[in-house]
Enzyme design. Structure first.
Site, PDB file in Angstrom:
ATOM      1  N   GLU B  60       0.806  -1.225   0.000  1.00  0.00           N
ATOM      2  CA  GLU B  60       0.000   0.000   0.000  1.00  0.00           C
ATOM      3  C   GLU B  60       0.836   1.271   0.000  1.00  0.00           C
ATOM      4  O   GLU B  60       0.551   2.205  -0.749  1.00  0.00           O
ATOM      5  CB  GLU B  60      -0.984   0.011   1.190  1.00  0.00           C
ATOM      6  CG  GLU B  60      -2.171  -0.915   1.027  1.00  0.00           C
ATOM      7  CD  GLU B  60      -1.878  -2.364   1.400  1.00  0.00           C
ATOM      8  OE1 GLU B  60      -0.753  -2.635   1.876  1.00  0.00           O
ATOM      9  OE2 GLU B  60      -2.765  -3.219   1.235  1.00  0.00           O
ATOM     10  N   HIS B 129     -10.409  -5.149  10.278  1.00  0.00           N
ATOM     11  CA  HIS B 129     -11.077  -4.844   9.011  1.00  0.00           C
ATOM     12  C   HIS B 129     -12.326  -3.990   9.240  1.00  0.00           C
ATOM     13  O   HIS B 129     -13.256  -4.046   8.443  1.00  0.00           O
ATOM     14  CB  HIS B 129     -11.461  -6.132   8.265  1.00  0.00           C
ATOM     15  CG  HIS B 129     -10.360  -6.677   7.413  1.00  0.00           C
ATOM     16  ND1 HIS B 129      -9.204  -7.194   7.926  1.00  0.00           N
ATOM     17  CD2 HIS B 129     -10.222  -6.768   6.057  1.00  0.00           C
ATOM     18  CE1 HIS B 129      -8.412  -7.600   6.940  1.00  0.00           C
ATOM     19  NE2 HIS B 129      -9.008  -7.349   5.798  1.00  0.00           N
TER      20      HIS B 129
END
Lengths: 330, 326
Positions: B60, B129
């Site tokens: 990322e 998450h």
């Protein structure tokens, strides 16, 4: 490389040395604030590599030890010094400082202060070059310690997967701030770490500018010919501490003495003198000319330039008058 | 006017902008061949090819930085971060480079990237998450933050964000990609700054953004039908910069304010809106403003615990009743 080129490179390295030494003095005089990372000892790296590329046309990005890289790309030393003095006439209008010299007109895409930050930015610049179909290349200069950041590995991987025209130059001065490389890094030879990404890599002496130039020529040609990324490791040494706030107490005096014998300026100077291409008097005159230029032009410009206006504190945070902020007809 | 799902609206915005400008690219994990986890880039790989619809490695910080570097030269990358939780890994490049480069270069460079990412809690995805990170993004100078609550906004905000010279973070929502709504057939660009009164009312203002706009609207219906209270609902689609004038205008009308947020209360949208109310229209208030927020815990896996951690419509109704009673 002919004698005239070598003399010019000698002058560029000497200029870089004197410029940085003058920065040191200005810092002590409190004309320069913040952090200041100086380049003496490593001059052959930036100057030698860029000599093999196209300064002002190829894109260059680096970390916070960035003054000399900017100047070699074509930045006016007066404007760089004005930035260090925090002035409106500085390259970043006094908003950046020593660690954030930018000169987009000369394609110097900036100095960045997060170690390893420029690795992916350089790959992105290369991606844009590739999309536009230009034959420019992206060159990223960073130190050995940056290679312990994740961005090093992430960027090498992407550069190879997408065959990007990027040259990573590692200036290995063997210290990450104050920690010697053996104490922080499992594999000391940085070029060996790159083989995991199937990228061609080389390691050469970073103190002899002719060696640097020859190795960089191979590297630049490889990247420019569309063969993908390349990694060049230059073995070098910085004479001063990591920054001005670094006491430099962690290095053995003997080590420093040994490296001072491998000074890039002295190596080239002596070689030119030996070959009869330079006299001691010429060298002295060159040095005096540089010192005069810095004292009579660079410093007065920085000193006499205006400060940025406090009323413009919030300028440059966001684009001004961008119409898309307000949307358009539905 | 066609009814589109949230993901279809985002896909349409990508498609139109990529067709118009060859320098618009999109990149992210699984967005190409696989079409995107939420289908936001479905079909674009076949249409525009691998050079412009880029399946990235799971790196990322690396690929966000790569997008930023490309944007320096005029490329317009739309970067999808598959889940906002992963955006923590890209924070260095988003904050240290994209948000600051214009300033620290004295206006020479800008990073006109768009980062899209679903935030919010879905169903039992667990602590790593389920992050709600809008509060983190909205505190950073140099970064625009918007958050669409409808397909129309999702389309129009992305269109404007791609054209805008500033870096823009678009906070989407895992649970909203299948939400249906009308999107004009004609091209349009949603403002990146402002707020919208989505339900008029006179008794109290409910501020929401993204999914919490829908909770506020549901609560307003209950309040109207069961309690005779008419709540105004304001959609804060722009989180940075927050719409100070819009916030003050509604509070000056209703004299009561409640902020409904999916995130934990500390240092969040609610606390910021309260500060703005204090600064802009404190003497208009008839009661102390309240926040309806998540409980300050990592989101648990157990369904019952997860539900207890998040605000519900009933909590909004109860908050209004307690405020009106004062």
């Amino acid at each position: 490389m002919n004698a005239a080129d070598k003399k010019r490179l000698l002058r560029e390295m000497l200029y870089a040395r004197r410029f940085e030494e003058r920065c040191y003095e200005a810092y002590v005089e409190r004309k320069i604030g913040g952090f200041l990372h100086l380049y003496p000892g490593q001059e052959a790296c930036a100057i030698g590599v860029m000599e093999a590329a196209r300064p002002g046309r190829d894109y260059v990005i680096t970390g916070y030890r960035d003054h000399v890289h900017a100047i070699k790309c074509g930045s006016d030393p007066k404007v760089v010094m004005a930035e260090l003095f925090g002035k409106e006439t500085g390259s970043s209008k006094g908003r950046g400082g020593s660690m954030h010299i930018f000169d987009v007109e000369h394609r110097f895409m900036g100095g960045y202060a997060l170690v390893g930050g420029p690795f992916p930015l350089a790959a992105g610049i290369a991606k844009a070059i590739k999309m536009k179909g230009d034959d420019d290349i992206s060159i990223c200069f960073l130190g050995d310690a940056a290679n312990n950041q994740g961005t090093f590995h992430e960027s090498l991987n992407m550069a190879k997967v997408w065959d990007l025209p990027v040259l990573y130059v590692c200036e290995n001065n063997m210290y990450g701030i104050g920690t010697r490389i053996e104490r922080s890094t499992a594999v000391v030879d940085q070029y060996k770490r790159v083989c995991g990404y199937d990228i061609p890599a080389a390691q050469v002496d970073g103190q002899d500018i002719e060696t640097v130039h020859a190795a960089a020529k191979t590297a630049v040609d490889h990247v420019r010919s569309g063969k993908g990324p390349y990694f060049l490791e230059l073995m070098t040494y910085r004479y001063r501490g990591h920054s001005m706030s670094d006491s430099n107490a962690y290095r053995a005096k003997e080590e420093e003495r040994q490296w001072s014998k491998r000074d890039p300026i002295i190596i080239l100077r002596d070689r030119l003198v030996e070959a009869g291409e330079l006299t001691a008097e010429e060298y002295k005159a060159m040095d005096t000319g540089i010192l005069d230029e810095i004292e009579q032009e660079v410093i007065p410009f920085a000193e006499s330039s205006p400060e940025p206006k406090v009323e413009e504190l919030e300028k440059y945070v966001l684009a001004e008058n961008d119409p898309w902020v307000h949307g358009r007809a539905q | 006017m066609a009814e589109l799902m949230y993901w279809e609206a985002i896909r349409r915005a990508h498609d139109e902008e990529m067709a118009r400008d060859p320098l618009v690219i999109c990149m992210g994990e699984d967005i190409g061949v696989a079409g995107g986890t939420y289908k936001a880039t479905k079909g674009l790989f076949d249409k525009y090819g691998p050079e412009r619809v880029i399946d990235t490695p799971i790196s990322e910080n690396g690929f966000t930085g790569l997008g930023i570097g490309a944007s320096f030269l005029g490329v317009r990358p739309v970067i999808e971060i598959m889940s906002v939780n992963f955006a923590w890994l890209a924070m260095d490049q988003i904050f240290n480079t994209a948000a600051k480069v214009r300033y620290m270069s004295g206006g020479q460079l800008t990073a006109p990237i768009v980062v899209r990412s679903p935030g919010g809690t879905a169903h039992q995805l667990g602590a790593q998450h389920s992050a709600r990170m809008e509060k983190v993004f909205m505190g950073i100078a140099g970064l625009r933050v918007v958050t669409p609550s409808t397909p129309k906004q999702a389309y129009g905000l992305l269109k404007s964000a791609i054209r805008c010279e500033d870096p823009v973070f678009i906070n989407e929502h895992e649970l909203m990609y299948n939400l249906k709504g009308e999107v004009p057939d004609q091209e349009f660009f949603h403002p990146l700054e402002g707020s919208e009164v989505v339900r008029e009312g006179r008794d109290v203002t409910l501020f929401g953004y993204n999914i919490s706009v829908h909770w506020a609207l549901q609560a307003a219906e209950v309040l109207s039908k069961q309690h005779g209270i008419e709540a105004e609902v304001v959609d804060l689609y722009t989180l940075s910069p927050l719409d100070r004038a819009g916030i003050a205008a509604s509070v000056s009308k209703t004299h009561r304010a409640i902020i409904v947020e999916e995130a934990e209360p500390a240092v969040g949208v609610g606390s910021e809106v309260m500060a703005i109310i204090n600064e802009e229209c404190f003497f208009e208030l008839d009661a102390a403003p309240l926040r309806v927020s998540a409980v300050n815990v990592p989101i648990p896996y157990n369904r019952q615990l997860e539900k207890a951690a998040l605000p519900a419509v009933k909590d909004v109704v109860d908050a209004v009743l307690s405020q009106v009673a004062k």
